[in-house]
Motif scaffolding. Structure first.
Motif, PDB file in Angstrom:
ATOM      1  N   ARG A 160       0.834  -1.212   0.000  1.00 36.12           N
ATOM      2  CA  ARG A 160       0.000   0.000   0.000  1.00 36.12           C
ATOM      3  C   ARG A 160       0.863   1.256   0.000  1.00 36.12           C
ATOM      4  NH1 ARG A 160      -4.987   1.997   0.427  1.00 36.12           N
ATOM      5  NH2 ARG A 160      -6.067   0.025   0.645  1.00 36.12           N
ATOM      6  N   ALA A 161       2.002   1.225   0.673  1.00 34.75           N
ATOM      7  CA  ALA A 161       2.872   2.408   0.713  1.00 34.75           C
ATOM      8  C   ALA A 161       3.332   2.783  -0.705  1.00 34.75           C
ATOM      9  CB  ALA A 161       4.084   2.146   1.604  1.00 34.75           C
ATOM     10  N   ASP A 245       9.651  -8.080   3.724  1.00 33.43           N
ATOM     11  CA  ASP A 245       9.931  -6.773   3.129  1.00 33.43           C
ATOM     12  C   ASP A 245      10.875  -6.956   1.941  1.00 33.43           C
ATOM     13  OD1 ASP A 245      10.040  -3.951   2.829  1.00 33.43           O
ATOM     14  OD2 ASP A 245      11.934  -3.920   3.937  1.00 33.43           O
ATOM     15  N   ASN A 246      10.326  -6.897   0.728  1.00 34.51           N
ATOM     16  CA  ASN A 246      11.098  -6.836  -0.527  1.00 34.51           C
ATOM     17  C   ASN A 246      12.267  -7.825  -0.589  1.00 34.51           C
ATOM     18  OD1 ASN A 246      11.689  -5.940  -3.084  1.00 34.51           O
ATOM     19  ND2 ASN A 246      12.570  -3.965  -2.437  1.00 34.51           N
ATOM     20  N   ALA A 252       7.370  -7.571   6.400  1.00 38.31           N
ATOM     21  CA  ALA A 252       6.831  -6.347   5.809  1.00 38.31           C
ATOM     22  C   ALA A 252       6.309  -5.433   6.907  1.00 38.31           C
ATOM     23  CB  ALA A 252       5.704  -6.694   4.837  1.00 38.31           C
ATOM     24  N   HIS A 253       6.328  -4.135   6.652  1.00 33.15           N
ATOM     25  CA  HIS A 253       5.843  -3.157   7.625  1.00 33.15           C
ATOM     26  C   HIS A 253       5.105  -2.045   6.866  1.00 33.15           C
ATOM     27  CE1 HIS A 253       9.366  -0.932   6.234  1.00 33.15           C
ATOM     28  NE2 HIS A 253      10.065  -2.041   6.438  1.00 33.15           N
ATOM     29  N   ASP A 254       4.702  -1.002   7.601  1.00 35.79           N
ATOM     30  CA  ASP A 254       3.859   0.025   7.004  1.00 35.79           C
ATOM     31  C   ASP A 254       4.521   0.739   5.823  1.00 35.79           C
ATOM     32  OD1 ASP A 254       1.808  -0.487   8.664  1.00 35.79           O
ATOM     33  OD2 ASP A 254       2.097   1.261   9.972  1.00 35.79           O
ATOM     34  N   ALA A 255       5.851   0.840   5.833  1.00 39.14           N
ATOM     35  CA  ALA A 255       6.549   1.561   4.765  1.00 39.14           C
ATOM     36  C   ALA A 255       7.046   0.624   3.660  1.00 39.14           C
ATOM     37  CB  ALA A 255       7.729   2.334   5.354  1.00 39.14           C
TER      38      ALA A 255
END
Lengths: 266, 266
Positions: A160-161, A245-246, A252-255
């Motif tokens: 979403r970020a 995360d990638n 994964a986190h908010d950013a």
């Protein structure tokens, strides 16, 4: 795909225009938008699969495009197969991967393959083209159908970020010499999807030096909520869902711009 | 102009490529970069000149381009003349303004005109192409030479806030149908100027619908310090120098994107 907008008259089918420029475009996406370089994505997969038993030997990539990721996996010794909806993309994949690699022309959620794989992957945010729960569930069920029990499904999507980052009137462009392009992003007021208009200027060999072929594609990218993904995964026969995360070990986190999901077929 | 970078081999002379697209490009600059719409610029000039005695009747625009501003002034009853370094630009100005308007092909600081005007203007940030004090002084002296005593010189330039706003790797692009372009800005480390690379794709009538002509121009835009402008103006025979915020009555300030300067010939 069902959720894609009807191209206005005169617009080509998705990926026809992009296929001949895709490799350089993907390099640009890696360098400008923070997508993980393909060798590092493949390293992550190899390491992640190394801990599994029985070992992962054969891999199907859905939405394989020009075969860039399959090439990386083949270099690491995996037996690879590919599926894509675009004949133009598969033509480039055939050139890259040689005559022996199975390449299937089909559009998700259909995966018309009569065997089972140790692993299925999807890379380059292909699943952001799924328009919602029905599309996603049908695709997950198809993937489960071509995975052996205990097999691995790994895919990346834009978080979403990332989608919010391209909101509104955001425009990206580059002139790479014989290829130039403009991306215009417009988020839906609902926040459910983002329409990306891709305008491409491509110089073709044999044409005058200043003559470029213009094509436009409309891409609708959907935001996929993590809770929806987890629920649909469970209902489609997957366990051990996790989101990284990638292509790193970190969650994964908010950013997070690129989410890397890992499932196991029950 | 002397301060412009030598175009690399294969690059056209400045403005040749831009001339055929200039009107639409300028509309885009007004809408996207906050340049004042041309009718409002002309309204400002008309109102500003209305208070002067003797009245302003005839106006020379230096760097008149395709004549867009001269057209606005002609509509308001002024007798107009134009000067530009680009024959391609003047060709469009001739079409727009008709056969009677004097149009001079010349490159600043040369203004080879053997008469004096009530007013001289420059619009569209043309004077940002002056590379420093020598260029600016030579141009101001030429302008003073074609202005009657008490005559008015009004010009706009990009302010430092505008130049800083395009710093670094800033990219702007638009697809306007048969015209598309990409602007890439790179500020000099010194902060003294900004190099703008303009890549244009233009469809020409009679060519296949998807065939576009690509051209590239390099534009070097200099930051002009207000104190330098005031000093050079005074030394070139001007008085009553003032700087307005983008064709308004308000004075320019730190956030001013477009400075509108007004001088009077002593």
């Amino acid at each position: 795909m069902k959720g894609q907008p009807c191209p206005p008259e005169g617009f080509p089918d998705l990926y026809d225009a992009i296929a001949d420029a895709y490799d350089r475009l993907d390099d640009w996406i890696v360098s400008e938008w923070g997508e993980k370089p393909r060798p590092e994505r493949a390293d992550f997969l190899q390491k992640y699969w190394a801990s599994r038993f029985p070992a992962v030997r054969n891999v199907l990539e859905i939405c394989c495009g020009t075969g860039l990721m399959l090439e990386q996996l083949a270099l690491r010794g995996f037996e690879v197969s590919g599926l894509d909806r675009s004949a133009a993309m598969l033509g480039h994949a055939r050139e890259r991967l040689g005559p022996e690699v199975p390449l299937v022309l089909a559009e998700l959620p259909s995966i018309p393959v009569s065997r089972q794989f140790d692993a299925v992957i999807s890379s380059g945010a292909a699943l952001n083209y799924m328009s919602g729960e029905d599309d996603l569930a049908a695709t997950f069920r198809s993937v489960a159908g071509v995975l052996r029990p205990g097999g691995s499904f790994v895919f990346d999507i834009l978080g979403r970020a990332m989608m919010d980052g391209h909101a509104g009137s955001d425009v990206w462009a580059a002139d790479l010499g014989d290829l130039a392009f403009i991306w215009e992003f417009e988020n839906a007021p609902s926040g459910d999807y983002c329409d990306a208009t891709y305008t491409q200027f491509l110089h073709r060999e044999g044409n005058p030096a200043d003559s470029y072929e213009k094509t436009i594609e409309l891409h609708r990218l959907y935001v996929l909520d993590p809770e929806l993904i987890r629920r649909v995964a469970r209902d489609s026969g997957f366990i051990d869902t996790a989101v990284h995360d990638n292509y790193t070990d970190g969650p994964a986190h908010d950013a997070t711009l690129y989410e890397t999901w890992t499932f196991t077929r029950a």
